[in-house]
Motif scaffolding. Structure first.
Motif, short mmCIF file in Angstrom:
data_model
loop_
_atom_site.label_atom_id
_atom_site.label_comp_id
_atom_site.label_asym_id
_atom_site.label_seq_id
_atom_site.Cartn_x
_atom_site.Cartn_y
_atom_site.Cartn_z
N TYR A 452 32.11 34.88 46.07
CA TYR A 452 31.41 33.91 45.50
C TYR A 452 29.94 34.33 45.00
O TYR A 452 29.30 34.31 44.04
N GLY A 453 29.34 35.34 45.98
CA GLY A 453 27.82 35.84 45.79
C GLY A 453 27.78 37.13 45.27
O GLY A 453 26.65 37.75 45.54
N SER A 454 28.80 37.72 44.67
CA SER A 454 28.33 39.31 44.43
C SER A 454 29.51 39.68 43.60
O SER A 454 30.76 39.62 43.78
N ASP A 455 29.16 40.69 42.51
CA ASP A 455 30.07 41.45 41.70
C ASP A 455 30.53 42.54 42.47
O ASP A 455 29.77 43.10 43.71
N ARG A 456 31.83 43.19 42.28
CA ARG A 456 32.12 44.10 42.96
C ARG A 456 31.21 45.63 42.66
O ARG A 456 31.04 46.27 43.65
N TYR A 457 30.87 45.62 41.57
CA TYR A 457 30.18 46.89 41.35
C TYR A 457 28.90 46.75 40.58
O TYR A 457 28.69 45.55 40.06
N ASP A 464 20.57 61.48 33.19
CA ASP A 464 21.18 62.49 32.48
C ASP A 464 22.35 61.73 31.56
O ASP A 464 23.11 62.22 30.85
N GLY A 465 22.32 60.44 31.58
CA GLY A 465 23.24 59.56 30.93
C GLY A 465 24.74 59.37 31.44
O GLY A 465 25.53 58.62 30.88
N LYS A 466 24.80 59.80 32.70
CA LYS A 466 26.09 59.62 33.34
C LYS A 466 26.14 58.21 33.89
O LYS A 466 25.07 57.76 34.63
N VAL A 467 27.23 57.50 33.80
CA VAL A 467 27.37 56.21 34.24
C VAL A 467 28.15 55.91 35.73
O VAL A 467 29.28 56.69 35.55
N TYR A 468 27.46 55.17 36.50
CA TYR A 468 28.03 55.25 37.81
C TYR A 468 28.39 53.60 37.83
O TYR A 468 27.58 52.77 37.78
N TYR A 469 29.67 53.19 38.29
CA TYR A 469 29.73 52.18 38.85
C TYR A 469 29.69 52.05 40.44
O TYR A 469 30.74 52.34 40.99
N VAL A 470 28.50 51.38 40.81
CA VAL A 470 28.39 51.68 42.33
C VAL A 470 28.77 50.30 43.20
O VAL A 470 28.33 49.33 42.64
N TYR A 471 29.47 50.73 44.11
CA TYR A 471 30.37 49.44 45.09
C TYR A 471 29.19 48.56 45.69
O TYR A 471 28.34 49.17 46.35
N ASN A 472 29.20 47.38 45.50
CA ASN A 472 28.28 46.35 45.99
C ASN A 472 29.08 46.04 47.46
O ASN A 472 29.87 45.27 47.29
N ASP A 477 22.42 40.29 55.12
CA ASP A 477 21.49 39.04 55.07
C ASP A 477 22.38 37.93 54.43
O ASP A 477 21.64 36.62 54.40
N ASN A 478 23.65 38.17 53.82
CA ASN A 478 23.89 37.08 52.84
C ASN A 478 25.58 37.20 53.14
O ASN A 478 26.13 37.85 52.78
N PRO A 479 26.06 36.15 53.98
CA PRO A 479 27.61 35.96 54.16
C PRO A 479 28.30 35.79 52.81
O PRO A 479 29.71 35.95 52.94
N SER A 480 27.72 34.97 52.06
CA SER A 480 28.46 34.89 50.95
C SER A 480 29.03 36.07 50.19
O SER A 480 29.98 35.98 49.13
N THR A 481 28.42 37.06 50.38
CA THR A 481 28.67 38.40 49.83
C THR A 481 29.93 39.06 50.56
O THR A 481 30.40 40.16 50.32
N HIS A 482 30.34 38.50 51.63
CA HIS A 482 31.41 39.16 52.68
C HIS A 482 32.86 38.87 51.87
O HIS A 482 33.05 37.55 51.51
N TYR A 483 33.88 39.54 52.20
CA TYR A 483 35.16 39.13 51.90
C TYR A 483 35.89 38.30 53.04
O TYR A 483 36.52 38.68 53.91
N SER A 484 35.36 37.17 53.17
CA SER A 484 35.73 36.37 54.43
C SER A 484 36.13 34.97 53.71
O SER A 484 36.08 34.58 52.44
N LEU A 485 36.92 34.40 54.72
CA LEU A 485 37.51 32.80 54.33
C LEU A 485 36.80 32.20 53.71
O LEU A 485 35.50 31.86 54.23
#
Length: 619
Positions: A452-457, A464-472, A477-485
Motif C-alpha cells: 500500500y505504501g511503496s512502489d517496488r522501484y 552518465d545517462g544509465k537508468v537504474y531501477y533501484v529496489y525500494n 519507520d513505515n510498516p505500510s511499506t512491508h510485505y505483510s498481512l
C-alpha cells in the motif's frame, strides 16, 4: 443429693446439650447438598465443678459437677488439604485455560477459515501450474489473478480472526481482574464480620466462614495465593506473592492499557506511581513456566501468556537477536506464534511470486545517485547491510528513509528451481537481463503483490545517462511499506488488464523458463518454522507444520490439565471426607443424641419423683 438440687442442674444440662447437638445435626442434614457447606460438630465440655474435700494422704479429692455444657461448635476443616487443593486447582486452571485457547486456535486453522486458507494456498499453486503450460493465455492469467485475490482475502480473514480472539482474551483478563478485586473486597468484609461474631468467644460464625472459604477457593483459580488465619479468625491473603487482603484493607489491582494494541497489563495500584510511569506488575511473565517455580498457577497468567503482548509478525519468528529474544517471546503465546507463522508463510509466497515476476540483483555499488522523473535528485547508499534513501524535493525539503536489513531473493541455484534467499552485499536493482515483460513490453516489470505504501522501484537516471531501477526495501519507520498481512493487494494494473502480467522475453517470445521456475519454486524445501526446526520444508508442508505444532502444544496442555484435574478431584474428595456431610453418619449421631436426650429426660423424671416423695414424706 449433695448441694441440694444439684442433680437437677446435671439433668437439665444434659437436656440442653443433647438438644443443641440434635439441632446441629439437623442443620448438617438440611445442608446435605449445599455447595460449600462445611459440616458442624458439637464439642462437649464439663460444667462447673464444686470441690467438697481436698486431696489428702488418705483420701482422694472429692468434687461434684453440674453436668455438661457445649464447649464449642466447630468447623471440621483440614488446612493442609485446603492448601493442597487450592494449589492444584490453580495449576489445573492454568493448563485448562491454555488448552482452551489452543483448541480455539486449532478450530481457526482446521475447521473454520483454516481449511479455506489451506485450500487457497493449494489453489494458488495449481493456478501457477496451469500458468506454466500457457503463460500467455488470458484464461490462465485471469485464473492466477482470481486465486491471488482469494488467497489474500483468506489470509486477511484468518489473521483478523486471530486478532479478534486476542481482543476477546484481553476482555477476559479485564473481567478476571474485576472478579479478583471483588473477591478481595468480599473476603475483607467477611473477615471483619467473623471477628465481630467471634470476638466474645460465645459462638463461631459458621455460615460466614463457609462463604469466605468458598470465595478463597474461587480466588485460587485466578493465581497463586497463600492464606494465613490469625487467632481472631482474620484470613490474610497474598496473591502472586503480594498482599491482597491485609489488616486494614483489600488492595486493588488496576489495568494498564497499551496504546497500540489495547492489551491490558494488571499492576498493583498501591505499589505503583502512574505519574512517573513506574508500575509494579502483578504477574512475572518472564519466569520459566514450571511447577518447580510455582509459575504455572492461575487462569489470568494463562490468558496473558496465550494472548501475548503484541500481534505476531514474521519478525518475531525470524528475529535476528543473538539470544533469540523475539522467538523466546513468541513461544510464550500460542496465538502470537500462529500469527507469526502465518505471516512468514504469507510473506514467503508473496516474495517468491514477486521476485520471479520482477527479479532483483546486486548492483555491486555502495552509492547510486541520479535524477528522478520530476528532475529532483535522490541518492541510495549502502552501508554494512543497511540502505538509506536521501531525497530533496523542489521545495528544498529533505526526505531520508532507512530500509530494513533484509534477505533478498538472489543467487541462482539451477535453471529449474530459480533462486534462494540471502543477505545482499550492495544496493539491489532490477535484474533487467532476466526480467520479463507484459504485453506492453515496458520496464520495470510489474509485481503481482503490491504494498500500500511503496512502489517496488525508484527509477534513477545517473549522470552518465544509465537508468537504474533501484529496489525500494521495507522502511524501518513505515510498516505500510512491508510485505505483510493486510498491507498487500493485487497489482491494480494487472487486475484490470491481465496481459500486463510479465510473461514475455524482451524480443516478444513467451518466457517459459519464468513460468516453469515459478511453479517449481513452491517445491523448494527452504522453509523452517523457527530456530528450533531442523527439517526444511516447502510452502505446502509449512502450513501442515503450523497445524501440527499447534496440535502438539494443545496436547501437552490437555494432558497436564487432565492430570491436575484428577489430582484436584482426589484432594477434594479427601476434603469432602472431612468437611462434607454424610447422611449415614449424621443419622447415627441423631440417634445417639436423641437417646442422650431421652436419658436426660428420664433422669429428670426420676429426680422429680424423688423430690416429690421426700417432700411428701417429710410432711
Amino acid at each position: 443429693m449433695a448441694n441440694g438440687f444439684g442433680s437437677l442442674y446435671v439433668g437439665s444440662s444434659g437436656l440442653r446439650g443433647a438438644q443443641n447437638a440434635i439441632n446441629t445435626t439437623a442443620n448438617n442434614l438440611a445442608n446435605l447438598n449445599t455447595v460449600g457447606y462445611v459440616r458442624e460438630q458439637v464439642i462437649f465440655a464439663d460444667e462447673t465443678y464444686n470441690r467438697i474435700k481436698d486431696v489428702t494422704t488418705r483420701t482422694n479429692m472429692q468434687q461434684n459437677g453440674l453436668g455438661v455444657s457445649i464447649g464449642d461448635v466447630v468447623h471440621i476443616r483440614d488446612i493442609f488439604l485446603d492448601k493442597a487443593y487450592r494449589l492444584e486447582e490453580g495449576r489445573s486452571s492454568f493448563y485448562n485455560t491454555s488448552y482452551e485457547v489452543v483448541e480455539q486456535v486449532e478450530d481457526f486453522l482446521q475447521e473454520l477459515n483454516g481449511m479455506e486458507f489451506k485450500e487457497s494456498i493449494q489453489e494458488l499453486w495449481q493456478s501457477f501450474q496451469e500458468y506454466e503450460k500457457e503463460p500467455e493465455n488470458s484464461t490462465n492469467q485471469n485464473l492466477v489473478i482470481e486465486k491471488t485475490e482469494l488467497f489474500l482475502t483468506r489470509c486477511d480473514s484468518l489473521y483478523s480472526d486471530l486478532i479478534s480472539y486476542q481482543d476477546n482474551l484481553n476482555e477476559q483478563i479485564k473481567d478476571s481482574i474485576d472478579n479478583i478485586n471483588k473477591l478481595a473486597r468480599d473476603i475483607y468484609k467477611l473477615n471483619s464480620e467473623i471477628q465481630k461474631v467471634e470476638s466474645a468467644k460465645l459462638e463461631t460464625a459458621m455460615t460466614v466462614r463457609d462463604i469466605r472459604d468458598a470465595k478463597i477457593d474461587e480466588l485460587a483459580t485466578y493465581g497463586k495465593i497463600r492464606v494465613e488465619e490469625d487467632a481472631t479468625g482474620f484470613a490474610f491473603i497474598t496473591f502472586e506473592n503480594i498482599e491482597l487482603v491485609g489488616t486494614d484493607r483489600a488492595y486493588e489491582i488496576e489495568l494498564r492499557k497499551d496504546d497500540h494494541t489495547g492489551f491490558y497489563t494488571p499492576y498493583w495500584k498501591h505499589l505503583s506511581d502512574k505519574r512517573v510511569g513506574r508500575y509494579q506488575d502483578v504477574f512475572n511473565l518472564d519466569a520459566v513456566i514450571s511447577p518447580e517455580y510455582d509459575s504455572d498457577i492461575g487462569k489470568v497468567k494463562a490468558l496473558m501468556l496465550s494472548r501475548g503482548s503484541e500481534y505476531g509478525t514474521d519478525e518475531y519468528l525470524n528475529g535476528d537477536d543473538n539470544d533469540g529474544t523475539p522467538y523466546k517471546e513468541l513461544k510464550k503465546s500460542s496465538i502470537m506464534e500462529v500469527q507469526s507463522e502465518i505471516s512468514v508463510l504469507f510473506r514467503k509466497i508473496v516474495l517468491t511470486v514477486n521476485n520471479h515476476f520482477s527479479p532483483l540483483k546486486e548492483s555491486n555499488l555502495d552509492t547510486i545517485t541520479g535524477t528522478l522523473d520530476d528532475g529532483t535528485t535522490a541518492t541510495f547508499t549502502y552501508d554494512n547491510g543497511t540502505v538509506t534513501y536521501n531525497h530533496i524535493d523542489k521545495n528544498g525539503n529533505e526526505d531520508i528513509f532507512v530500509f530494513k536489513d533484509e534477505d533478498a531473493y538472489l543467487d541462482r541455484v539451477d535453471g529449474k528451481v530459480g533462486k534462494t534467499y540471502r543477505k545482499a552485499n550492495s544496493i539491489l536493482i532490477l535484474d533487467e537481463e532476466n526480467a520479463s515483460y507484459g504485453i506492453d513490453n515496458e520496464l520495470p516489470p510489474r509485481e503481482l503483490f503490491v504494498r500500500y505504501g511503496s512502489d517496488r522501484y525508484t527509477k534513477l537516471t545517473a549522470a552518465d545517462g544509465k537508468v537504474y531501477y533501484v529496489y525500494n526495501g521495507e522502511r524501518v519507520d513505515n510498516p505500510s511499506t512491508h510485505y505483510s498481512l493486510s498491507r498487500v493487494e493485487v497489482n491494480a494494473e494487472i487486475r484490470n488488464k491481465a496481459g500486463l502480467m510479465p510473461c514475455y522475453t524482451k524480443n516478444g517470445a513467451v518466457n517459459r523458463d519464468l513460468s516453469a521456475q515459478l511453479a517449481q519454486a513452491w517445491e523448494v524445501k527452504d522453509m523452517i518454522i523457527g530456530p528450533d526446526d531442523t527439517i526444511p520444508c516447502n510452502i505446502s508442508a509449512f502450513y501442515d507444520k503450523i497445524v501440527g505444532r499447534t496440535a502438539n502444544r494443545g496436547s501437552a496442555y490437555h494432558s497436564a490439565g487432565l492430570t491436575l484435574e484428577r489430582s484436584a478431584a482426589a484432594l477434594d474428595k479427601k476434603r469432602q471426607e472431612v468437611i462434607g456431610v454424610s447422611s449415614d453418619e449424621e443419622l447415627t449421631k441423631m440417634i445417639k443424641y436423641q437417646s442422650a436426650y431421652n436419658a436426660s429426660s428420664r433422669f429428670m423424671s426420676v429426680i422429680s419423683e424423688m423430690t416429690e416423695l421426700i417432700v411428701t414424706q417429710l410432711r
